[in-house]
Write a protein that holds these residues in place. Structure first.
Motif, PDB file in Angstrom:
ATOM      1  N   GLY A 138      40.573  -2.450  21.816  1.00  0.00           N
ATOM      2  CA  GLY A 138      42.000  -2.600  21.882  1.00  0.00           C
ATOM      3  C   GLY A 138      42.451  -2.861  20.354  1.00  0.00           C
ATOM      4  O   GLY A 138      43.681  -2.525  19.967  1.00  0.00           O
ATOM      5  N   ASP A 139      41.713  -3.305  19.593  1.00  0.00           N
ATOM      6  CA  ASP A 139      42.373  -3.701  17.994  1.00  0.00           C
ATOM      7  C   ASP A 139      41.896  -2.642  17.214  1.00  0.00           C
ATOM      8  O   ASP A 139      40.806  -1.549  17.547  1.00  0.00           O
ATOM      9  N   PHE A 175      44.414  -9.846  13.582  1.00  0.00           N
ATOM     10  CA  PHE A 175      44.647  -8.643  14.309  1.00  0.00           C
ATOM     11  C   PHE A 175      46.167  -8.257  14.101  1.00  0.00           C
ATOM     12  O   PHE A 175      47.107  -8.976  13.914  1.00  0.00           O
TER      13      PHE A 175
HETATM   14  O1  9MR Z   1      44.013  -8.313  20.532  1.00  0.00           O
HETATM   15  C1  9MR Z   1      43.031  -8.944  20.086  1.00  0.00           C
HETATM   16  C2  9MR Z   1      41.881  -8.525  21.096  1.00  0.00           C
HETATM   17  O2  9MR Z   1      41.414  -7.347  20.318  1.00  0.00           O
HETATM   18  C3  9MR Z   1      40.548  -9.304  20.973  1.00  0.00           C
HETATM   19  O3  9MR Z   1      39.481  -8.986  21.804  1.00  0.00           O
HETATM   20  C4  9MR Z   1      40.864 -10.790  21.147  1.00  0.00           C
HETATM   21  C5  9MR Z   1      39.819 -11.851  20.981  1.00  0.00           C
HETATM   22  O4  9MR Z   1      39.462 -11.914  19.863  1.00  0.00           O
HETATM   23  O5  9MR Z   1      42.269 -11.145  20.514  1.00  0.00           O
HETATM   24  C6  9MR Z   1      43.406 -10.441  20.413  1.00  0.00           C
HETATM   25  O6  9MR Z   1      44.203 -10.998  19.749  1.00  0.00           O
HETATM   26  C7  9MR Z   1      44.813 -12.254  20.462  1.00  0.00           C
HETATM   27  C8  9MR Z   1      44.462 -13.208  19.319  1.00  0.00           C
HETATM   28  O7  9MR Z   1      43.121 -13.636  19.410  1.00  0.00           O
HETATM   29  C9  9MR Z   1      45.447 -14.396  19.489  1.00  0.00           C
HETATM   30  N1  9MR Z   1      46.793 -14.307  19.731  1.00  0.00           N
HETATM   31  C10 9MR Z   1      47.043 -13.002  20.580  1.00  0.00           C
HETATM   32  C11 9MR Z   1      46.448 -11.732  20.303  1.00  0.00           C
HETATM   33  C12 9MR Z   1      46.448 -10.791  21.232  1.00  0.00           C
HETATM   34  O8  9MR Z   1      47.690 -10.312  21.783  1.00  0.00           O
END
Ligand code: 9MR
Ligand code: 9MR
Length: 511
Positions: free
Chosen positions: A106-107, A181
């Protein structure tokens, strides 16, 4: 109302008309289903096509992407050397080019460790079922060349991976990432600086394994990709050498952040042991070169277990490859063969034992420990292990059990979700996938398996249940149960395609 019923029905000797749903008084209509040949073909192909939607550095025109067409994002032609990765030849701030590749999940970052198992799983599908896989047709830009479309798609990521090796010493950067992110924006709107961070032994060995396997496969396509097979083998050998010299250089993001700025808070893919990565790389390099030194320099069977593959545990990928080429083995590999074969069969038998006892009659979920972050990849990887056991024994009970796990992913589970976007009646609509979240189009980008039930619930979102197999919520918020990721889709690709290939190649049919 709202209560889900589950019953197991077996349809035999059906004559037209074939039902596509059932009505149960008191419970209402079932979810629709199909009965026929090749029922998984569409979803298996869509699972491969999902990688096209993950491509960095290229626009996705409507012709190929349909309503999910989008602008190019992340050219990645001016990536910075993070201070953790600085060397004499490439000091901090040096600009390198590292385009293409697939977004991890998703990232929008690109991580070598996770690319490793993803590529290895799909290359193995290609090697296990060459007849079927070389005929798969995908609507992707390269679909008119003389290369199988699955291989074309894999080349998009392979070309990126090659840029991640430092040409000066052979080591491979752990990942290519922004410092944090991005928000929920389209790829083109994420313009944060991108870095390559320190090299790691795990990334370098995963890279070595993938490049050695790529060499074997690409040798057959020398005309289409002149010189590429050789470049892959050279890159693999150099990576192996670096790993020999730096066997303890694990990736520890916290320690890195203590020493260097900017801090990096994206996916860590950290590991505390490279033993399994050494096994995988040694197996692939030995198979691709015939040089027994690779095999002999590593303890190939450290104990009597075969751990299920995951991004941090790749030992079995090496075993699967050795077994695939069992008739070509020499020396210690030949001697070890019966033991490796037995490890895979014992593992599959252990799965079969639990499977018959579970509520849904499927292997997945026979133990609560199956429900990790990305549990749907556990279902897929169990399916692959069962298919490997079938390949070793010819016993079709293993195929039935593998098919049951595919059924699990398509709705035969404690949530009744068909977990692949775009497929099934009750299917994820709001996955943690930035393009799907930001594009303003109601249906998500198709072909992705959601991470799946995960009682860890690390995202703190609101879940309908704490029970392991129901700890799933179809909400963008839920990155711990509803994100998508390349390493989770790959076992779905393998399992769905292998089930189709088994019909096509050996006439296997469940009805
Ligand atoms: O969007 C991020 C996702 O792709 C990752 O798997 C996850 C764990 O590392 O982290 C998500 O990002 C979040 C961040 O860690 C904390 N703040 C909110 C973010 C999601 O909106
Ligand atoms: O799949 C990974 C899972 O095993 C870890 O527990 C989790 C937290 O570190 O991270 C998962 O991988 C994510 C990665 O860190 C960043 N991109 C999204 C991945 C899927 O959530």
């Amino acid at each position: 109302m709202g209560r889900e019923w589950s019953r197991r029905l077996i349809f035999l000797n059906l004559r037209a008309p074939v039902p596509d749903k059932l009505f149960l008084p008191g419970a209402g209509n079932s979810h629709p289903f199909s009965i026929g040949k090749n029922v998984h073909k569409e979803v298996a192909d869509a699972a491969i096509k999902s990688y096209y939607f993950q491509r960095a550095s290229i626009s996705l025109p409507e012709e190929f992407a349909g309503r999910w067409h989008r602008q190019a994002g992340h050219p990645d032609d001016s990536v910075l050397i993070h201070p953790s990765a600085a060397t004499r030849q490439r000091p901090e701030g040096t600009v390198i080019s590292s385009p293409k590749g697939w977004y991890d999940a998703g990232d929008y970052n690109k991580y070598i460790v996770n690319s490793g198992i993803t590529m290895g799983t799909m290359f193995s599908l290609f090697e296990d079922y060459p007849g079927y896989t070389s005929k798969i047709e995908l609507n992707i830009p390269e679909n008119n060349n003389a290369v199988p479309d699955l291989l074309d798609e894999l080349m998009w990521n392979l070309r990126w991976m090659l840029t991640m090796q430092d040409p000066h010493d052979g080591g491979v950067y752990h990942k290519m990432t922004s410092a944090g992110f991005s928000g929920t924006v389209m790829p083109a709107d994420d313009t944060d600086a991108r870095y390559v961070v320190q090299k790691s032994v795990t990334a370098t060995l995963d890279f070595a394994a993938v490049m050695a396997q790529a060499y074997r496969i690409l040798l057959e396509y020398e005309q289409q990709f002149p010189g590429l097979a050789d470049s892959c083998l050279t890159a693999s050998k150099k990576a192996w050498q670096w790993a020999q010299q730096h066997p303890d250089q694990l990736y520890d993001q916290e320690a890195m952040n203590e020493r260097y700025d900017p801090d990096v808070s994206t996916g860590a893919y950290g590991d505390d042991s490279a033993q399994d990565e050494f096994i995988w790389a040694a197996a692939e390099l030995y198979l691709s070169t015939g040089d027994e030194n690779y095999y002999n320099s590593v303890e190939m069977i450290p104990d009597d277990q075969m751990p299920l593959p995951s991004w941090g545990q790749v030992q079995a990928l090496g075993y699967y490859s050795l077994l695939r080429f069992s008739d070509q083995l020499t020396g210690a590999a030949k001697e070890d063969l019966p033991q490796i074969r037995q490890l895979v069969i014992d593992f599959a038998d252990g799965l079969m034992k639990g499977g018959n006892e579970s509520a849904y009659g499927v292997v997945m979920g026979h133990s609560p420990s199956n429900f990790v972050w990305g549990s749907n990849s556990v279902a897929g990887n169990q399916g692959i292990a069962l298919i490997q056991a079938y390949r070793l024994t010819g016993n079709t009970d293993y195929i039935d059990a593998a098919l049951n796990n595919l059924d699990y992913l398509m709705g035969r589970n404690g949530t009744s979700f068909a977990f692949v976007t775009g497929y099934g009646d009750k299917t994820p609509m709001d996955p943690h996938h930035r393009p799907s979240g930001a594009d303003g189009i109601a249906p998500p980008v198709p072909g992705f398996v959601a991470g799946g039930p995960n009682p860890g619930q690390q995202d703190g979102c609101s879940y309908p249940s704490d029970i392991p197999d129901q700890s799933y919520v179809d909400d963008y918020c839920s990155y711990a149960s509803n994100e998508i990721a390349i390493n989770w889709n790959a076992p779905l690709v393998y399992l769905g395609s292998a089930i189709e290939a088994l019909q096509y190649e050996v006439g296997y049919s469940t009805y």
